[in-house]
Design an enzyme around this catalytic site. Structure first.
Site, PDB file in Angstrom:
ATOM      1  N   ASP A  20     -28.838  68.694  62.826  1.00 33.69           N
ATOM      2  CA  ASP A  20     -29.062  67.244  62.849  1.00 33.69           C
ATOM      3  C   ASP A  20     -28.339  66.590  64.023  1.00 33.69           C
ATOM      4  O   ASP A  20     -28.481  65.379  64.239  1.00 33.69           O
ATOM      5  CB  ASP A  20     -28.561  66.606  61.550  1.00 33.69           C
ATOM      6  CG  ASP A  20     -29.544  66.772  60.410  1.00 33.69           C
ATOM      7  OD1 ASP A  20     -30.635  67.338  60.631  1.00 33.69           O
ATOM      8  OD2 ASP A  20     -29.236  66.334  59.283  1.00 33.69           O
ATOM      9  N   VAL A  21     -27.518  67.353  64.728  1.00 29.36           N
ATOM     10  CA  VAL A  21     -26.831  66.850  65.919  1.00 29.36           C
ATOM     11  C   VAL A  21     -27.593  67.263  67.180  1.00 29.36           C
ATOM     12  O   VAL A  21     -27.912  66.430  68.036  1.00 29.36           O
ATOM     13  CB  VAL A  21     -25.385  67.404  65.991  1.00 29.36           C
ATOM     14  CG1 VAL A  21     -24.738  67.060  67.332  1.00 29.36           C
ATOM     15  CG2 VAL A  21     -24.551  66.877  64.839  1.00 29.36           C
TER      16      VAL A  21
END
Lengths: 380, 366
Positions: free
Chosen positions: A172-173
């Site tokens: 998700d980064v």
């Protein structure tokens, strides 16, 4: 004036994988209208920590740091009238971003073909775990699925032990960072050709790209703990205090010699002899001593250390922002400073805070119509 | 037409910007990389520098001249300015000059040596990675450098977009520590709002009063899945376990009325033992297929070999063949950054041998 002033984005994304990309764009001046719904709350709004420890969709610090500089408007996309309003916003937008499960946008009548009819040069960016094509196209996962699928988990940890999951949803980064690059590159392509496009960003693929050096090896890569063959010494060593550590990376025999002098090791500077000596030192004091000798080292910092870091404080990394629910929250800023077009970060929006600004002021809808649609649960 | 057709990028390589230059090359930019040749492992050259024109820094003046002809400079010189870029760019208003350093320009750590490992240590990520009874762990590869490289590409494209609007380039300073710390979205705010300090928990996912497993052995490897508060997911997996005669007491749990995060640890451990038995009796492929069909949210923990042989990634064209021009060897590395409805740029799939900067004539003066 920020770099992206004038750029218009409709953001259907939620949780982390999409919102972190649109945050990058919003902090740099793009107008980002985040479409969300009270009927199906962004799970980011339900993620701790909360102001005062009380679960509140407007009080999540996680949401607040992931959605700075955006506006919020509520639409219930399960109602066709809501989809009609969304289409009006798409007609306004340069870029549309979504990270629903593959096929959802098509099912609600907002697939790329429809978007193109509304706005021929629109850029649609879709972020999903496995991408929109290939045998796994429909895969539904959670934040760490990409770490497992990409080989990250298998390559993290000590040799001979089980795979190790990252302590946060690293996919998700990384994926939204790729999405930001994709959108900016697509804007450059559009500026040169007039052509829009549908970008398909998978979470797995960026996670493989960031370990491309491991996959470029002849042999199948193996996990190596904290070792690195390119260094004479490369590891993490105990210091004084409970669970306190320092990372040290010495490139060659000259640096090893200097390291030995600092630690008082007369011969054979190795991981073992270094580990015997480092507990005599405070990790921050040893960091200073080794930096003065030109040796790369750093204390292993925890969340408190990071929050109070003199380096990050000096760089203005955490910017205090007034927020109606959080009061003052310190939010991390972009890691760059553009001299001519600096970013300008504002607080994250409350749920539906900009409904009037979006529907009445921007789209020109009558307030009475907006009120009626809100009462019917459409703009909700 | 390449997306970044005609965009000239000068990259002064030193780890921090290398992936950024690689991303811009993948998007069609004409990337010339100086440095990054000595003391760099062959696999890192292949991964980060294919598709670029590689120059040996034999002539400082030649490099400075290239800087004046570039649209974008990814300047990874950490401390000194050995090519005199600051002087060379005086008056070069069109250039987007990204100056990347481990730390901020004037902060207390400015000028200190740093590596990927030490940046990861400072970011707070290592403190929470690993087992409680072992030292903190880094992530695989060089993640601080990778994160910084992606931010360098982002800054370059922001500068390019702004140049189109304001008619001039600009200098942009980028901190590798901030780039790395930004990815640690949990620990600092958790401390700010709760006073709690995260520690290493191994593969345990702690939520509420209890911790749940994330990694499970199966017949031929491992899968990742967690017993979390998602009733549809729990019903979906237990339904298959019932068919498999492996659900035990899980068959009788009302998941809509159960908050897993608030269950006593011994109950969770008992339930997890049942799930562990079920997973252990099936293969990765079988469990993955069920997950895809039923929506379990389970993932196979792929080995690197699984990744290289993945039918899905082959179908998506992720790995591409790259030839090392010095050895003639062909290797497979990740190529396209993403997929698109329009044709992706077609960068060179070669790792060139470095040629002298003094002999480079590829960039005519504009």
């Amino acid at each position: 004036m920020s770099a992206l002033e004038g750029l218009k984005i409709v953001d259907f994304s939620w949780v982390g994988a999409g919102p972190r990309a649109t945050k990058d764009l919003a902090d740099n001046g793009a107008t980002v209208i985040k479409i969300e719904s009270r009927k199906r709350l962004d799970l980011g709004r339900l993620s701790p920590p909360f102001a005062g420890g009380v679960k509140d969709p407007d009080g999540s610090a996680f949401f607040a740091q992931t959605n700075t500089s955006k506006q919020s408007a509520t639409i219930n996309l399960s109602d066709p009238r809501g989809v009609d309003v969304a289409k009006k916003l798409i007609a306004w937008a340069d870029v549309v971003v979504e990270n629903f499960g593959p096929g959802f946008m098509d099912r609600i009548g907002l697939g790329y073909d429809v978007l193109k009819q509304i706005k021929p040069d629109v850029i649609l960016a879709s972020v999903s775990v496995a991408g929109r094509s290939g045998p796994m196209a429909g895969f539904r996962g959670y934040g760490n699925s990409a770490a497992a699928q990409s080989g990250h988990a298998a390559l993290t940890g000590w040799p001979g032990r089980d795979p190790h999951m990252p302590p946060l949803a690293y996919g998700d980064v990384v994926a939204p960072m790729f999405a930001t690059v994709a959108i900016l590159a697509a804007l450059e392509h559009r500026a040169q050709t007039g052509e829009g496009q549908h970008l398909d960003v998978s979470q797995i693929e960026p996670m493989i790209h960031v370990i491309a050096d491991l996959y470029a090896r002849d042999a199948v890569p193996k996990k190596s703990g904290n070792e690195d063959d390119g260094f004479a010494l490369h590891g993490v060593f105990p210091t004084s205090g409970d669970d306190r550590w320092i990372a040290i990376a010495a490139r060659d025999s000259l640096e090893l010699e200097r390291l030995g002098r600092v630690l008082g090791i007369e011969a054979d500077v190795s991981s073992e002899t270094v580990a015997e000596q480092t507990p005599r030192f405070d990790r921050f004091e040893l960091f200073e001593l080794l930096a003065n000798q030109g040796i790369a080292a750093a204390p292993v910092q925890d969340g408190k250390d990071v929050f109070e870091s003199p380096e990050l404080t000096s760089a203005g990394h955490f910017q205090p922002l007034d927020h109606p629910a959080l009061k003052v929250g310190k939010m991390p800023v972009p890691p760059y400073v553009l001299e001519q077009t600096p970013w300008a970060m504002t607080r994250a929006p409350l749920l539906g805070e900009h409904n009037r600004a979006v529907y009445v002021d921007l789209l020109g809808m009558a307030q009475s119509d907006v009120d009626a649609l809100a009462a019917d649960g459409v703009l909700a | 037409m390449n997306w970044l057709e005609g965009v000239r990028v000068l990259e002064v390589s030193d780890g921090l910007v290398d992936l950024g230059g690689r991303m811009l090359a993948e998007l069609g930019a004409d990337v010339v990389a100086v440095g990054g040749d000595t003391d760099v492992a062959p696999e890192r050259k292949l991964a980060w520098h294919h598709g670029k024109t590689r120059l040996a820094a034999d002539d400082v003046t030649a490099v400075a001249s290239l800087a004046q002809r570039a649209d974008i400079i990814l300047n990874g010189q950490r401390v000194s300015d050995r090519f005199g870029l600051a002087d060379a760019l005086a008056g070069a208003d069109n250039v987007v000059h990204i100056r990347v350093a481990p730390f901020s320009k004037s902060g207390p750590y400015a000028g200190r040596p740093a590596t990927d490992l030490t940046l990861m240590a400072l970011s707070g990520l290592m403190e929470v990675t690993g087992d409680p009874n072992r030292p903190p762990l880094r992530f695989p590869g060089e993640q601080a450098y990778a994160l910084t490289g992606i931010q360098a590409a982002t800054a370059a494209l922001l500068g390019l977009y702004a140049r189109r609007r304001i008619g001039q380039g600009q200098a942009i300073d980028l901190s590798a520590l901030q780039s790395t710390t930004l990815s640690n979205y949990r620990e600092a705010i958790m401390y700010e709002w709760t006073g709690r300090i995260g520690r290493r928990m191994g593969n345990l996912l702690v939520r509420g009063k209890s911790g749940v497993r994330q990694v499970w052995p199966c017949q031929d490897g491992h899968v990742t899945w967690s017993m979390i508060d998602n009733p549809p997911m729990m019903r979906a997996i237990v339904a298959v376990m019932v068919e498999d005669n492996a659900a035990g007491e899980l068959a009788h749990v009302d998941w809509d009325e159960t908050l897993v995060a608030d269950m006593p640890q011994e109950t969770i451990d008992r339930w997890q033992a049942i799930v562990a038995g079920f997973f252990a009796s099936h293969s990765k492929a079988r469990l993955a297929q069920w997950s895809l069909e039923k929506g379990w949210g389970l993932s196979v923990v792929n080995t690197p070999q699984d990744v290289r042989e993945s039918k899905h990634l082959k179908a998506r064209g992720l790995f591409v063949e790259v030839e090392d021009c010095q050895t003639g060897k062909v290797s497979e590395v990740p190529g396209p950054l993403f997929a698109s409805s329009v044709a992706l740029p077609q960068p060179r799939r070669t790792l060139e041998a470095p040629s002298p900067a003094s002999a480079f004539s590829g960039w005519e003066a504009r």
